[in-house]
Design a protein around this motif. Structure first.
Motif, PDB file in Angstrom:
ATOM      1  N   VAL A 136       0.834  -1.200   0.000  1.00 38.20           N
ATOM      2  CA  VAL A 136       0.000   0.000   0.000  1.00 38.20           C
ATOM      3  C   VAL A 136       0.869   1.251   0.000  1.00 38.20           C
ATOM      4  O   VAL A 136       0.607   2.223  -0.724  1.00 38.20           O
ATOM      5  CB  VAL A 136      -0.934  -0.018   1.237  1.00 38.20           C
ATOM      6  N   GLY A 137       1.947   1.210   0.792  1.00 38.52           N
ATOM      7  CA  GLY A 137       2.857   2.345   0.855  1.00 38.52           C
ATOM      8  C   GLY A 137       3.505   2.622  -0.481  1.00 38.52           C
ATOM      9  O   GLY A 137       3.633   3.769  -0.904  1.00 38.52           O
ATOM     10  N   LEU A 138       3.864   1.551  -1.159  1.00 38.88           N
ATOM     11  CA  LEU A 138       4.466   1.676  -2.487  1.00 38.88           C
ATOM     12  C   LEU A 138       3.509   2.386  -3.429  1.00 38.88           C
ATOM     13  O   LEU A 138       3.894   3.280  -4.190  1.00 38.88           O
ATOM     14  CB  LEU A 138       4.782   0.273  -3.009  1.00 38.88           C
ATOM     15  N   ARG A 139       2.227   1.987  -3.324  1.00 39.66           N
ATOM     16  CA  ARG A 139       1.218   2.607  -4.189  1.00 39.66           C
ATOM     17  C   ARG A 139       1.146   4.101  -3.928  1.00 39.66           C
ATOM     18  O   ARG A 139       1.141   4.912  -4.853  1.00 39.66           O
ATOM     19  CB  ARG A 139      -0.136   1.968  -3.908  1.00 39.66           C
ATOM     20  N   ILE A 140       1.078   4.468  -2.638  1.00 41.38           N
ATOM     21  CA  ILE A 140       0.958   5.892  -2.307  1.00 41.38           C
ATOM     22  C   ILE A 140       2.211   6.641  -2.757  1.00 41.38           C
ATOM     23  O   ILE A 140       2.117   7.712  -3.359  1.00 41.38           O
ATOM     24  CB  ILE A 140       0.763   6.076  -0.789  1.00 41.38           C
ATOM     25  N   SER A 141       3.377   6.071  -2.499  1.00 44.07           N
ATOM     26  CA  SER A 141       4.608   6.763  -2.881  1.00 44.07           C
ATOM     27  C   SER A 141       4.677   6.959  -4.388  1.00 44.07           C
ATOM     28  O   SER A 141       5.062   8.025  -4.865  1.00 44.07           O
ATOM     29  CB  SER A 141       5.833   5.990  -2.406  1.00 44.07           C
ATOM     30  N   LEU A 142       4.281   5.903  -5.141  1.00 43.69           N
ATOM     31  CA  LEU A 142       4.311   6.025  -6.607  1.00 43.69           C
ATOM     32  C   LEU A 142       3.294   7.052  -7.078  1.00 43.69           C
ATOM     33  O   LEU A 142       3.576   7.855  -7.972  1.00 43.69           O
ATOM     34  CB  LEU A 142       4.030   4.674  -7.262  1.00 43.69           C
ATOM     35  N   LEU A 143       2.113   7.030  -6.443  1.00 45.64           N
ATOM     36  CA  LEU A 143       1.074   7.994  -6.815  1.00 45.64           C
ATOM     37  C   LEU A 143       1.591   9.410  -6.604  1.00 45.64           C
ATOM     38  O   LEU A 143       1.473  10.267  -7.488  1.00 45.64           O
ATOM     39  CB  LEU A 143      -0.182   7.750  -5.962  1.00 45.64           C
ATOM     40  N   VAL A 144       2.191   9.639  -5.431  1.00 46.87           N
ATOM     41  CA  VAL A 144       2.735  10.961  -5.127  1.00 46.87           C
ATOM     42  C   VAL A 144       3.792  11.334  -6.157  1.00 46.87           C
ATOM     43  O   VAL A 144       3.748  12.419  -6.748  1.00 46.87           O
ATOM     44  CB  VAL A 144       3.339  10.975  -3.705  1.00 46.87           C
ATOM     45  N   ALA A 145       4.711  10.401  -6.396  1.00 50.39           N
ATOM     46  CA  ALA A 145       5.820  10.715  -7.296  1.00 50.39           C
ATOM     47  C   ALA A 145       5.316  11.012  -8.693  1.00 50.39           C
ATOM     48  O   ALA A 145       5.733  11.994  -9.319  1.00 50.39           O
ATOM     49  CB  ALA A 145       6.806   9.559  -7.324  1.00 50.39           C
ATOM     50  N   ILE A 146       4.405  10.178  -9.200  1.00 52.65           N
ATOM     51  CA  ILE A 146       3.986  10.340 -10.589  1.00 52.65           C
ATOM     52  C   ILE A 146       3.124  11.583 -10.753  1.00 52.65           C
ATOM     53  O   ILE A 146       3.321  12.367 -11.695  1.00 52.65           O
ATOM     54  CB  ILE A 146       3.288   9.065 -11.091  1.00 52.65           C
ATOM     55  N   SER A 147       2.208  11.822  -9.807  1.00 48.56           N
ATOM     56  CA  SER A 147       1.389  13.024  -9.999  1.00 48.56           C
ATOM     57  C   SER A 147       2.228  14.279  -9.817  1.00 48.56           C
ATOM     58  O   SER A 147       2.043  15.247 -10.551  1.00 48.56           O
ATOM     59  CB  SER A 147       0.162  13.060  -9.086  1.00 48.56           C
ATOM     60  N   ALA A 148       3.149  14.244  -8.842  1.00 51.96           N
ATOM     61  CA  ALA A 148       4.009  15.421  -8.674  1.00 51.96           C
ATOM     62  C   ALA A 148       4.824  15.660  -9.933  1.00 51.96           C
ATOM     63  O   ALA A 148       4.993  16.796 -10.372  1.00 51.96           O
ATOM     64  CB  ALA A 148       4.929  15.241  -7.481  1.00 51.96           C
ATOM     65  N   THR A 149       5.301  14.566 -10.536  1.00 52.09           N
ATOM     66  CA  THR A 149       6.107  14.711 -11.745  1.00 52.09           C
ATOM     67  C   THR A 149       5.284  15.268 -12.900  1.00 52.09           C
ATOM     68  O   THR A 149       5.777  16.074 -13.684  1.00 52.09           O
ATOM     69  CB  THR A 149       6.707  13.363 -12.133  1.00 52.09           C
ATOM     70  N   LEU A 150       4.021  14.834 -12.992  1.00 53.33           N
ATOM     71  CA  LEU A 150       3.178  15.324 -14.080  1.00 53.33           C
ATOM     72  C   LEU A 150       2.925  16.828 -13.944  1.00 53.33           C
ATOM     73  O   LEU A 150       3.035  17.572 -14.925  1.00 53.33           O
ATOM     74  CB  LEU A 150       1.845  14.562 -14.107  1.00 53.33           C
ATOM     75  N   ILE A 151       2.628  17.257 -12.720  1.00 55.69           N
ATOM     76  CA  ILE A 151       2.395  18.688 -12.500  1.00 55.69           C
ATOM     77  C   ILE A 151       3.657  19.466 -12.838  1.00 55.69           C
ATOM     78  O   ILE A 151       3.649  20.480 -13.541  1.00 55.69           O
ATOM     79  CB  ILE A 151       2.004  18.957 -11.030  1.00 55.69           C
ATOM     80  N   ASP A 152       4.741  18.918 -12.316  1.00 58.54           N
ATOM     81  CA  ASP A 152       6.067  19.428 -12.565  1.00 58.54           C
ATOM     82  C   ASP A 152       6.353  19.642 -14.045  1.00 58.54           C
ATOM     83  O   ASP A 152       6.838  20.674 -14.481  1.00 58.54           O
ATOM     84  CB  ASP A 152       6.909  18.269 -12.077  1.00 58.54           C
ATOM     85  N   LEU A 153       5.987  18.604 -14.800  1.00 61.87           N
ATOM     86  CA  LEU A 153       6.179  18.599 -16.246  1.00 61.87           C
ATOM     87  C   LEU A 153       5.378  19.730 -16.867  1.00 61.87           C
ATOM     88  O   LEU A 153       5.882  20.501 -17.681  1.00 61.87           O
ATOM     89  CB  LEU A 153       5.675  17.256 -16.755  1.00 61.87           C
ATOM     90  N   LEU A 154       4.129  19.831 -16.433  1.00 62.27           N
ATOM     91  CA  LEU A 154       3.230  20.831 -16.979  1.00 62.27           C
ATOM     92  C   LEU A 154       3.762  22.237 -16.712  1.00 62.27           C
ATOM     93  O   LEU A 154       3.928  23.042 -17.629  1.00 62.27           O
ATOM     94  CB  LEU A 154       1.859  20.646 -16.320  1.00 62.27           C
ATOM     95  N   ILE A 155       4.064  22.509 -15.433  1.00 60.68           N
ATOM     96  CA  ILE A 155       4.545  23.850 -15.079  1.00 60.68           C
ATOM     97  C   ILE A 155       5.926  24.084 -15.695  1.00 60.68           C
ATOM     98  O   ILE A 155       6.145  25.083 -16.365  1.00 60.68           O
ATOM     99  CB  ILE A 155       4.652  24.023 -13.546  1.00 60.68           C
ATOM    100  N   GLY A 156       6.824  23.149 -15.462  1.00 60.45           N
ATOM    101  CA  GLY A 156       8.214  23.333 -15.881  1.00 60.45           C
ATOM    102  C   GLY A 156       8.339  23.546 -17.377  1.00 60.45           C
ATOM    103  O   GLY A 156       9.001  24.480 -17.822  1.00 60.45           O
ATOM    104  N   VAL A 157       7.674  22.679 -18.163  1.00 54.00           N
ATOM    105  CA  VAL A 157       7.821  22.772 -19.618  1.00 54.00           C
ATOM    106  C   VAL A 157       7.179  24.048 -20.139  1.00 54.00           C
ATOM    107  O   VAL A 157       7.790  24.783 -20.927  1.00 54.00           O
ATOM    108  CB  VAL A 157       7.230  21.524 -20.310  1.00 54.00           C
ATOM    109  N   SER A 158       5.966  24.367 -19.657  1.00 58.78           N
ATOM    110  CA  SER A 158       5.330  25.554 -20.230  1.00 58.78           C
ATOM    111  C   SER A 158       6.073  26.822 -19.796  1.00 58.78           C
ATOM    112  O   SER A 158       6.253  27.740 -20.594  1.00 58.78           O
ATOM    113  CB  SER A 158       3.842  25.625 -19.870  1.00 58.78           C
ATOM    114  N   TYR A 159       6.533  26.843 -18.550  1.00 55.82           N
ATOM    115  CA  TYR A 159       7.297  28.005 -18.082  1.00 55.82           C
ATOM    116  C   TYR A 159       8.573  28.168 -18.901  1.00 55.82           C
ATOM    117  O   TYR A 159       8.880  29.260 -19.377  1.00 55.82           O
ATOM    118  CB  TYR A 159       7.640  27.812 -16.606  1.00 55.82           C
ATOM    119  N   GLY A 160       9.271  27.055 -19.086  1.00 58.10           N
ATOM    120  CA  GLY A 160      10.540  27.107 -19.810  1.00 58.10           C
ATOM    121  C   GLY A 160      10.352  27.526 -21.257  1.00 58.10           C
ATOM    122  O   GLY A 160      11.075  28.388 -21.762  1.00 58.10           O
TER     123      GLY A 160
END
Lengths: 341, 305
Positions: A136-160
């Motif tokens: 269960v912890g793995l699921r939550i950690s992956l969920l956090v990592a992947i969604s954070a990365t997606l947001i990151d991608l969205l903000i980072g790429v468009s800003y850049g």
């Protein structure tokens, strides 16, 4: 007798078409990168490992629910608590035997408290299966990592892209903002967001996304600065394409390699920051488990029940390692000049 | 040069001002109050609020804080009575700074050595082993490494003390190693690729052509040039050390500012949180500034913008 031209047969080059024929199929950028990636065994193994882990995390929803991992038998806490990992095979360290606090000899708590079931990864301090909690912890950690990365991608790429494309004063101001933000330690931003929004998965995702996009934005901006001078951008411009379309159709696909490599570095970072947040009491709310909360909760048990902390730590390290190895492989695959030397 | 430093200093002060302002207002909208002891009557809470200046209007509080902050007064801790934040941090800062400096120095030196060895033995077994070690080093977060070290050398084979600081040097061994491995791994990978590039560069070929010994080529030409860019890594590494040391101080019960920071979060000790935030931000900014200036001094090709 002098030879004349009719005596000779021209072999292989019958026509100019044949001269131009390319025997090998032309490889696109992606095919070429894939071919080079396959040469790097570590990267391929890491890739399959990550695919397996992701698949496992998704499929495990069917077998292990959050409730399974959180519930415990409150009448029998004493019986089930702190059972060491037991594989059922006589493997040292995995045979269900452990030195209890104060004891000098290893004993078998399974036999002592008459537990029939074998816990492959042991149980925690109140008798919950550690294996289930890690899943269960793995699921939550992956969920956090992947969604954070997606947001990151969205903000980072468009800003850049925006900053690089506009150039001039806007670029200077936007770069100053990045400079200012990156001089504030990530730990502080993450803590502030955690304090502000309270503990929970959403606030962790937001906190990590807010700190992670800076390096992505910087890289994308630098790429944009060089790509926007290319002829194909000029062609698109003179054909009257809008800036948004040029960015989406021409700029971003051409820097996909850089972006992917950057993501490979963001994900392990996000997983790590989730664990950091848990360690400073701003992680997921108990009884929910994440890899970070499992690690920080078990810290006080380190001396007597080390497996409780080592198992989630090992999972976390393996995932980061796989992402980093795959990232290294992808970087070399996208940039063949780097791997030649 | 002077103009550049001045420009950077102004930017630093401006950033610090923004950080202080942002944290101040963030603290205001934080849920919860530091005085949540059920024994406190409303009159007592009002009295406490007055004593700490929390009854003033927000702009007044902000102004007070800013004015006080300019001469190093960051208020009084809510948690420890009569202790000023400046004093609390002042006592703990040297400990954290020592730990961080030890880790950074050891990490960078180890990384410089390993990177050079790796590059000299490109693509053979030594390089492969060091490659595996350094990849592991960057993928194991320092606090997990700390836990593993603590278990192995603190409990299983008790070679080093498991907690404390300042009584003996041996207490600092495990936390320093835990923090130093990350920088060492980063520097190793970096120096390796820099040096491989340098070894195939024109000036190394020239050195070979004029008949210098391999030792001289490596030590005098290739190595020196690949060391300079390492300076640029110190800024990001310092940021990583900040995060790492916070958790590691907690794990090894080291009385540094990191431990203080962590313990002030659940108690909502706002003055301490703000003070630590400002110190952290200032430390990181100064580190980045110093490395930028050093880079510019060492490598004249770096344009000062």
């Amino acid at each position: 007798m002098a030879a004349n031209t009719e005596d000779f047969v021209i072999v292989g080059a019958k026509s100019s078409d044949a001269n131009e024929h390319i025997a090998k199929p032309a490889l696109s950028f992606w095919q070429d990168a894939w071919r080079r990636l396959k040469l790097n065994k570590l990267a391929v193994v890491s890739m399959w490992f990550l695919i397996f882990i992701l698949g496992f995390a998704i499929v495990s929803n069917i077998f292990v629910t959050q409730n399974d991992a959180n519930s415990f038998d409150s009448d029998n806490v004493g019986k089930y608590k702190n059972l060491p990992p037991k594989s059922g095979l006589p493997i040292p360290g995995w045979n269900g035997k452990i030195k209890e606090p104060g004891a000098t000899e290893s004993t078998d708590p399974y036999a002592n408290s008459n537990v029939k079931k074998n816990y492959l990864f042991g149980t925690d301090t109140i008798g919950r299966s550690l294996g289930k909690r890690v899943i269960v912890g793995l699921r939550i950690s992956l969920l956090v990592a992947i969604s954070a990365t997606l947001i990151d991608l969205l903000i980072g790429v468009s800003y850049g892209v925006f900053s690089g494309w506009k150039g001039g004063t806007i670029d200077v101001v936007m770069q100053r903002i990045i400079e200012i933000m990156s001089s504030v330690p990530n730990l502080i931003v993450v803590t502030m967001i955690g304090l502000l929004l309270g503990s929970g998965v959403t606030s962790i995702i937001i906190a990590i996304a807010l700190t992670g996009w800076l390096s992505m934005a910087r890289q994308v901006r630098n790429m944009t600065l060089s790509l926007k001078e290319r002829d194909y951008v000029l062609a698109a411009k003179s054909l009257g394409e809008s800036s948004t379309k040029i960015a989406i159709k021409h700029l971003i696909p051409n820097m996909a390699g850089t972006i992917i490599v950057q993501i490979m570095m963001t994900v392990p970072n996000a997983i790590m920051f989730e664990a950091v947040l848990s360690a400073i009491n701003l992680g997921v709310k108990p009884p929910t488990a994440s890899l970070g909360s499992l690690i920080s909760d078990a810290q006080s048990m380190l001396q007597f029940y080390p497996y409780q902390i080592l198992i989630p730590s090992a999972v976390l390290v393996l995932i980061s390692l796989a992402f980093i190895l795959l990232g290294d492989g992808l970087r070399d695959a996208f940039d063949p000049r780097a791997s030649e030397d | 040069m002077l103009k550049y430093i001045l420009k950077r200093l102004i930017l630093l002060i401006f950033t610090l001002f923004l950080v202080i302002t942002a944290t101040f207002f963030l603290m205001q909208i934080m849920p919860g109050t530091p005085f949540n002891n059920p024994k406190l009557t409303p009159e007592m809470i009002a009295q406490l609020n007055k004593a700490y200046g929390l009854d003033l209007p927000l702009w007044h509080q902000y102004l007070n804080y800013m004015i006080n902050a300019t001469h190093g007064d960051f208020g009084t801790s809510f948690q420890y009575q009569n202790q000023s934040v400046g004093m609390l941090i002042g006592q703990r800062l040297p400990i954290s700074a020592q730990l961080g400096a030890q880790a950074l120095v050891i990490g960078v030196i180890a990384g410089l050595f390993m990177g050079a060895i790796s590059a000299r033995n490109k693509n053979n077994k030594i390089d492969g082993t060091l490659g595996v070690v350094s990849t592991l080093g960057i993928s194991v977060p320092s606090f997990i490494l700390a836990i593993i070290l603590l278990y192995l050398f603190g409990f299983k084979w008790p070679l080093f003390p498991v907690s404390g600081w300042g009584d003996s040097f041996s207490e600092s061994v495990l936390p320093t190693i835990a923090l130093a491995v990350g920088p060492a791994a980063i520097v190793t990978r970096f120096v390796r690729s820099e040096m491989i590039e340098a070894l195939s560069s024109d000036y190394v070929q020239l050195a070979r052509a004029k008949g210098l010994s391999e030792k001289e080529i490596v030590n005098k030409h290739a190595y020196r040039n690949s060391m300079i860019p390492v300076l640029t890594l110190i800024g990001p590494m310092a940021a990583g050390l900040l995060t790492g040391s916070t958790l590691i101080e907690n794990i090894f019960s080291i009385p540094g500012i990191g431990q203080q920071f962590v313990s002030s979060i659940p108690t909502k000790d706002f003055p301490v949180i703000m003070g630590t935030t400002i110190v952290y931000a200032l430390m990181l900014m100064v580190m980045i500034l110093i490395t930028d200036i050093l880079t510019a001094i060492v490598d004249p090709r770096v344009r000062l913008q």
